[in-house]
Design a protein around this motif. Sequence first.
Motif, PDB file in Angstrom:
ATOM      1  N   ALA A  27      -3.901  -4.492   3.341  1.00 11.73           N
ATOM      2  CA  ALA A  27      -2.737  -5.103   2.207  1.00 11.73           C
ATOM      3  C   ALA A  27      -2.568  -6.403   1.579  1.00 11.73           C
TER       4      ALA A  27
ATOM      5  N   GLY B 274      -0.624  -1.420  -6.341  1.00 12.91           N
ATOM      6  CA  GLY B 274       1.213  -2.183  -5.339  1.00 12.91           C
ATOM      7  C   GLY B 274       1.411  -3.693  -5.555  1.00 12.91           C
ATOM      8  N   ARG B 275       2.710  -3.904  -5.149  1.00 12.97           N
ATOM      9  CA  ARG B 275       2.693  -5.232  -5.519  1.00 12.97           C
ATOM     10  C   ARG B 275       2.555  -5.873  -3.770  1.00 12.97           C
ATOM     11  N   TRP B 276       1.809  -7.066  -3.932  1.00 16.31           N
ATOM     12  CA  TRP B 276       1.473  -7.578  -2.234  1.00 16.31           C
ATOM     13  C   TRP B 276       2.223  -8.022  -0.900  1.00 16.31           C
ATOM     14  N   ARG B 277       3.874  -7.956  -2.091  1.00 17.04           N
ATOM     15  CA  ARG B 277       4.867  -8.310  -0.509  1.00 17.04           C
ATOM     16  C   ARG B 277       4.835  -6.830  -0.418  1.00 17.04           C
ATOM     17  N   ARG B 278       5.168  -5.841  -1.498  1.00 17.02           N
ATOM     18  CA  ARG B 278       5.019  -4.105  -0.660  1.00 17.02           C
ATOM     19  C   ARG B 278       4.357  -3.913   0.714  1.00 17.02           C
ATOM     20  N   ARG B 279       2.896  -4.213   0.246  1.00 19.22           N
ATOM     21  CA  ARG B 279       1.738  -3.404   0.708  1.00 19.22           C
ATOM     22  C   ARG B 279       1.846  -4.488   2.047  1.00 19.22           C
TER      23      ARG B 279
ATOM     24  N   ALA C  38       4.352  -5.720   3.479  1.00 23.60           N
ATOM     25  CA  ALA C  38       5.302  -4.637   4.694  1.00 23.60           C
ATOM     26  C   ALA C  38       5.796  -4.037   4.889  1.00 23.60           C
ATOM     27  N   ALA C  39       4.267  -3.106   4.476  1.00 25.52           N
ATOM     28  CA  ALA C  39       4.295  -1.070   4.715  1.00 25.52           C
ATOM     29  C   ALA C  39       3.048  -1.687   5.917  1.00 25.52           C
TER      30      ALA C  39
ATOM     31  N   ARG D  76       1.757 -10.601  -9.326  1.00 32.80           N
ATOM     32  CA  ARG D  76       2.810 -10.083  -7.999  1.00 32.80           C
ATOM     33  C   ARG D  76       2.033  -8.511  -7.959  1.00 32.80           C
ATOM     34  N   GLY D  77       1.245  -7.962  -8.501  1.00 29.18           N
ATOM     35  CA  GLY D  77      -0.066  -7.401  -7.856  1.00 29.18           C
ATOM     36  C   GLY D  77      -1.556  -7.760  -8.049  1.00 29.18           C
TER      37      GLY D  77
END
Length: 303
Positions: free
Chosen positions: A120, A126-131, A133-134, A183-184
């Motif tokens: 991640a 994608g965006r690092w926050r989403r990575r 979270a995943a 953000r990404g």
Amino acid sequence: MTPPPAPVSATPLATRGVGEIAFAESLPEAVTAVFWALTHLGNPYLLLALVALAYLFGDRVGLSRRSAAFALALGLCAIGLTVGLKHFFGLPRPPTSYRGDLGFPSGHALGSTVFWGGVAVLSTRGRWRRRLAAAGALVAIVCLSRVLIGVHYLADVVAGVAVGSAFLAVAFALGPGFDRGTRGGALATPDHGHVTALFAVALALGLAGLLVAPGESELLLGVGTAAGAVAAWHRFGRRAADTTIEPSGRALAVGGGGLVLALGVMSGTAKLADSAAVILVAGALGAVCLLALPLAVGERSGG
């Protein structure tokens, strides 16, 4: 007269259950079967195969080849940490476990935290926050599965996540560092020296683990792999990182076949061989083959 220290088995950690095992035993078989499948998201051999694929195909899967090599080194570090800590504490799994070996901390929890968390941070998709979270969701699923199939106590997986998270923070802080300026994109971008250094750390952790667990085949394989990786990456890592692989039948045949062969020999040797030297050599040769695959099937970029 001061009484002697209590053995590890007599400490509160040895009876560390909080009712989770009884809860797991009460679940329907269908639910348990689902978690038996999900627990493989933390299987070390599956994670090794995934990072090897990412390394071979480079940026096409959202990881640069150098970042994928760094992720491989993180996984090797996790092996040394897991086996060393398990034998240091010497705490058994729950009595319901089908396995009779040591259980604290959970290797699946520690390894999946290091692997999925590391990917991640290193990924460019994608965006690092989403990575993140995943990755957190995947780790949580693995941890829950280990408890619900009865092979770990809750304390085991919590400790595994804690150790894995702490190690990730140290590895990136002392290595490539973190960059949250966008953000990404990747949160960290390791260079050639960072990868070499982390392979060396993996080797040191593996050797330290052998002091308390000299006969562990998985640890011997990790030590051999780390040793081979240090030498191989130092020798041709820069060329491998700059190699471009175009999709073709030859690339799939040579690259895919090489991956299957190298991983099959490594895992098979660790499970079947009785000689420590044979396992070490298999790990070292496997690492060289895996890291050299891009050179065998691709073309070096002009940069």
